[in-house]
Motif scaffolding. Sequence first.
Motif, PDB file in Angstrom:
ATOM      1  N   PHE A   1     -21.858  16.598  31.399  1.00  0.00           N
ATOM      2  CA  PHE A   1     -21.596  17.699  30.156  1.00  0.00           C
ATOM      3  C   PHE A   1     -23.121  18.353  29.917  1.00  0.00           C
ATOM      4  CE2 PHE A   1     -17.574  15.601  30.001  1.00  0.00           C
ATOM      5  CZ  PHE A   1     -16.911  16.633  29.569  1.00  0.00           C
ATOM      6  N   GLY A   2     -24.174  17.659  30.394  1.00  0.00           N
ATOM      7  CA  GLY A   2     -25.484  18.596  29.890  1.00  0.00           C
ATOM      8  C   GLY A   2     -25.735  18.084  28.411  1.00  0.00           C
ATOM      9  N   GLY A   3     -25.946  19.389  27.876  1.00  0.00           N
ATOM     10  CA  GLY A   3     -26.472  19.176  26.390  1.00  0.00           C
ATOM     11  C   GLY A   3     -25.239  19.487  25.608  1.00  0.00           C
ATOM     12  N   THR A   4     -24.015  19.602  26.028  1.00  0.00           N
ATOM     13  CA  THR A   4     -22.970  19.879  25.355  1.00  0.00           C
ATOM     14  C   THR A   4     -22.119  18.909  25.027  1.00  0.00           C
ATOM     15  OG1 THR A   4     -22.722  22.155  26.232  1.00  0.00           O
ATOM     16  CG2 THR A   4     -20.713  21.277  25.333  1.00  0.00           C
ATOM     17  N   GLN A   5     -21.357  18.557  23.761  1.00  0.00           N
ATOM     18  CA  GLN A   5     -20.608  17.333  23.554  1.00  0.00           C
ATOM     19  C   GLN A   5     -19.342  17.143  24.477  1.00  0.00           C
ATOM     20  OE1 GLN A   5     -21.505  15.196  21.096  1.00  0.00           O
ATOM     21  NE2 GLN A   5     -23.099  16.538  20.811  1.00  0.00           N
ATOM     22  N   GLU A   6     -19.401  16.061  24.804  1.00  0.00           N
ATOM     23  CA  GLU A   6     -18.192  15.479  25.856  1.00  0.00           C
ATOM     24  C   GLU A   6     -16.728  15.449  25.206  1.00  0.00           C
ATOM     25  OE1 GLU A   6     -19.241  12.101  28.331  1.00  0.00           O
ATOM     26  OE2 GLU A   6     -20.701  11.605  26.640  1.00  0.00           O
ATOM     27  N   VAL A   7     -15.763  15.963  26.055  1.00  0.00           N
ATOM     28  CA  VAL A   7     -14.415  15.874  25.552  1.00  0.00           C
ATOM     29  C   VAL A   7     -13.743  14.708  26.458  1.00  0.00           C
ATOM     30  CG1 VAL A   7     -14.363  17.940  24.589  1.00  0.00           C
ATOM     31  CG2 VAL A   7     -13.843  17.780  27.001  1.00  0.00           C
ATOM     32  N   PRO A   8     -12.940  14.099  26.145  1.00  0.00           N
ATOM     33  CA  PRO A   8     -12.032  12.982  26.638  1.00  0.00           C
ATOM     34  C   PRO A   8     -11.066  13.725  28.121  1.00  0.00           C
ATOM     35  CG  PRO A   8     -10.959  13.068  24.675  1.00  0.00           C
ATOM     36  CD  PRO A   8     -12.264  13.959  24.576  1.00  0.00           C
ATOM     37  N   GLU A   9     -10.768  14.870  27.691  1.00  0.00           N
ATOM     38  CA  GLU A   9      -9.885  15.578  28.607  1.00  0.00           C
ATOM     39  C   GLU A   9     -10.132  16.961  28.584  1.00  0.00           C
ATOM     40  OE1 GLU A   9      -5.353  16.045  30.049  1.00  0.00           O
ATOM     41  OE2 GLU A   9      -5.615  14.437  28.258  1.00  0.00           O
ATOM     42  N   LEU A  10     -10.335  17.605  29.693  1.00  0.00           N
ATOM     43  CA  LEU A  10     -10.511  19.122  29.777  1.00  0.00           C
ATOM     44  C   LEU A  10      -9.451  19.885  29.265  1.00  0.00           C
ATOM     45  CD1 LEU A  10     -12.850  19.479  33.006  1.00  0.00           C
ATOM     46  CD2 LEU A  10     -13.589  19.414  30.589  1.00  0.00           C
ATOM     47  N   THR A  11      -9.473  20.921  28.559  1.00  0.00           N
ATOM     48  CA  THR A  11      -8.273  21.826  28.451  1.00  0.00           C
ATOM     49  C   THR A  11      -8.151  22.909  29.293  1.00  0.00           C
ATOM     50  OG1 THR A  11      -8.528  21.608  25.950  1.00  0.00           O
ATOM     51  CG2 THR A  11      -7.461  23.688  26.581  1.00  0.00           C
ATOM     52  N   LYS A  12      -7.140  23.152  29.907  1.00  0.00           N
ATOM     53  CA  LYS A  12      -6.786  24.201  31.010  1.00  0.00           C
ATOM     54  C   LYS A  12      -6.932  25.646  30.355  1.00  0.00           C
ATOM     55  CE  LYS A  12      -3.667  25.492  34.632  1.00  0.00           C
ATOM     56  NZ  LYS A  12      -2.427  25.380  35.397  1.00  0.00           N
ATOM     57  N   PRO A  13      -7.822  26.359  30.877  1.00  0.00           N
ATOM     58  CA  PRO A  13      -7.940  27.674  30.144  1.00  0.00           C
ATOM     59  C   PRO A  13      -6.911  28.706  30.806  1.00  0.00           C
ATOM     60  CG  PRO A  13      -9.660  27.475  31.584  1.00  0.00           C
ATOM     61  CD  PRO A  13      -8.839  26.003  31.730  1.00  0.00           C
ATOM     62  N   ASP A  14      -6.788  29.816  30.034  1.00  0.00           N
ATOM     63  CA  ASP A  14      -5.928  30.816  30.658  1.00  0.00           C
ATOM     64  C   ASP A  14      -6.554  31.621  31.787  1.00  0.00           C
ATOM     65  OD1 ASP A  14      -3.498  30.980  28.479  1.00  0.00           O
ATOM     66  OD2 ASP A  14      -5.378  31.004  27.416  1.00  0.00           O
ATOM     67  N   TYR A  15      -8.194  31.750  31.712  1.00  0.00           N
ATOM     68  CA  TYR A  15      -8.809  32.227  32.744  1.00  0.00           C
ATOM     69  C   TYR A  15     -10.107  31.284  32.816  1.00  0.00           C
ATOM     70  CZ  TYR A  15      -6.208  36.476  31.610  1.00  0.00           C
ATOM     71  OH  TYR A  15      -5.208  37.472  31.553  1.00  0.00           O
ATOM     72  N   HIS A  16     -10.484  31.238  34.173  1.00  0.00           N
ATOM     73  CA  HIS A  16     -11.257  30.419  34.476  1.00  0.00           C
ATOM     74  C   HIS A  16     -12.577  30.740  35.565  1.00  0.00           C
ATOM     75  CE1 HIS A  16     -12.334  25.811  35.832  1.00  0.00           C
ATOM     76  NE2 HIS A  16     -13.470  26.464  35.536  1.00  0.00           N
ATOM     77  N   PHE A  17     -13.634  30.990  35.135  1.00  0.00           N
ATOM     78  CA  PHE A  17     -14.807  31.850  36.011  1.00  0.00           C
ATOM     79  C   PHE A  17     -16.263  30.840  36.067  1.00  0.00           C
ATOM     80  CE2 PHE A  17     -12.363  35.148  34.662  1.00  0.00           C
ATOM     81  CZ  PHE A  17     -11.748  35.929  35.720  1.00  0.00           C
ATOM     82  N   ALA A  18     -16.824  30.787  36.887  1.00  0.00           N
ATOM     83  CA  ALA A  18     -18.174  29.968  36.824  1.00  0.00           C
ATOM     84  C   ALA A  18     -19.322  30.842  36.192  1.00  0.00           C
ATOM     85  CB  ALA A  18     -18.483  29.753  38.369  1.00  0.00           C
ATOM     86  N   THR A  19     -19.042  32.171  36.132  1.00  0.00           N
ATOM     87  CA  THR A  19     -20.445  33.155  35.738  1.00  0.00           C
ATOM     88  C   THR A  19     -19.702  34.199  34.740  1.00  0.00           C
ATOM     89  OG1 THR A  19     -20.160  34.510  37.259  1.00  0.00           O
ATOM     90  CG2 THR A  19     -21.570  32.597  37.498  1.00  0.00           C
ATOM     91  N   LEU A  20     -20.352  34.753  33.875  1.00  0.00           N
ATOM     92  CA  LEU A  20     -19.706  35.931  33.429  1.00  0.00           C
ATOM     93  C   LEU A  20     -19.430  37.262  34.373  1.00  0.00           C
ATOM     94  CD1 LEU A  20     -19.129  36.334  30.262  1.00  0.00           C
ATOM     95  CD2 LEU A  20     -21.135  37.706  30.098  1.00  0.00           C
ATOM     96  N   ALA A  21     -20.607  37.151  35.212  1.00  0.00           N
ATOM     97  CA  ALA A  21     -20.482  38.142  36.094  1.00  0.00           C
ATOM     98  C   ALA A  21     -19.007  38.343  36.937  1.00  0.00           C
ATOM     99  CB  ALA A  21     -21.403  38.257  37.094  1.00  0.00           C
ATOM    100  N   ALA A  22     -18.516  37.223  37.088  1.00  0.00           N
ATOM    101  CA  ALA A  22     -17.322  36.697  37.809  1.00  0.00           C
ATOM    102  C   ALA A  22     -16.083  37.381  36.821  1.00  0.00           C
ATOM    103  CB  ALA A  22     -16.957  35.462  38.365  1.00  0.00           C
ATOM    104  N   LEU A  23     -16.269  37.082  35.586  1.00  0.00           N
ATOM    105  CA  LEU A  23     -15.240  37.809  34.730  1.00  0.00           C
ATOM    106  C   LEU A  23     -15.392  39.500  34.769  1.00  0.00           C
ATOM    107  CD1 LEU A  23     -13.326  37.934  32.261  1.00  0.00           C
ATOM    108  CD2 LEU A  23     -15.284  37.492  30.762  1.00  0.00           C
ATOM    109  N   ALA A  24     -16.551  40.000  34.656  1.00  0.00           N
ATOM    110  CA  ALA A  24     -16.768  41.200  34.694  1.00  0.00           C
ATOM    111  C   ALA A  24     -16.040  41.655  35.965  1.00  0.00           C
ATOM    112  CB  ALA A  24     -18.280  41.632  34.595  1.00  0.00           C
ATOM    113  N   ASP A  25     -16.247  41.237  37.007  1.00  0.00           N
ATOM    114  CA  ASP A  25     -15.887  41.526  38.428  1.00  0.00           C
ATOM    115  C   ASP A  25     -14.358  41.576  38.361  1.00  0.00           C
ATOM    116  OD1 ASP A  25     -18.427  41.511  39.450  1.00  0.00           O
ATOM    117  OD2 ASP A  25     -18.277  39.755  40.719  1.00  0.00           O
ATOM    118  N   ALA A  26     -13.821  40.465  37.732  1.00  0.00           N
ATOM    119  CA  ALA A  26     -12.059  40.416  37.804  1.00  0.00           C
ATOM    120  C   ALA A  26     -11.769  41.536  36.843  1.00  0.00           C
ATOM    121  CB  ALA A  26     -11.734  39.099  37.114  1.00  0.00           C
ATOM    122  N   VAL A  27     -12.273  42.016  35.727  1.00  0.00           N
ATOM    123  CA  VAL A  27     -11.818  43.045  34.936  1.00  0.00           C
ATOM    124  C   VAL A  27     -11.769  44.505  35.734  1.00  0.00           C
ATOM    125  CG1 VAL A  27     -12.532  44.595  33.009  1.00  0.00           C
ATOM    126  CG2 VAL A  27     -12.659  41.827  32.860  1.00  0.00           C
TER     127      VAL A  27
END
Length: 235
Positions: free
Chosen positions: A204-230
Amino acid sequence: MALRDFKVLTFDVVGTLIDFERGIVDYVREVSGADPSRLADDAILESYRRSRNFAGRDHYPDDLVRGYAAMAQELGLPTGPRLGEGLRDSVRRWPAFPDSVAALKRLRRRYRLVAMTNAQRWALAHMEKTLEGPFHDTVTVDDARAEKPDPQFFAFARGRLSAAGYRLEDNLHVAQSQYHDIGVARRLGYTVCWIERRRGLKGFGGTQEVPELTKPDYHFATLAALADAVEAETP
């Protein structure tokens, strides 16, 4: 729901748009002279993460003064109050992710952009300059009087959007942290987009860990990929 049907994008800033991990690592190396062969990036970030998991901590990034002292003890770094203050003040030069500025400009053509950050307003002012001023509105810990993942933060931001005439259904919340944003926002009824900045990296790097990942409604590796999808949905 199609991406083009949202009217507002709310953003976590630190970790989603601003690369705080690079900022932390660069500062530690600057003051300690430690090279990767002696002190790996992951070790620095894990120590940073542990330093943040402290009850009664100050608001961010003022808490980095205390956090540096904890990291210094753990990692054998140079000590002194000015070094802690230096880590706090280094937020002024933390870099944006390489795609953040351009992607935000693309998204701003279609949406109202709102920052939702645990950072204090003085720190956000520097980050906004780094991001070239993309936001129509901002909500900080100084406004909400609570830090994510406290539901009070999200309730404050929701009320602000409601007063401006937007419904919860109009809002897509965009964030990197499963702990601070994705999990709690999803439980509160927000539609969420996970920008998985650490895709392909371990832990998790510098971010606090979670015991289980929440499934998101949308999922991208980068912000550019979100802009591409839009833009792919745009007639």
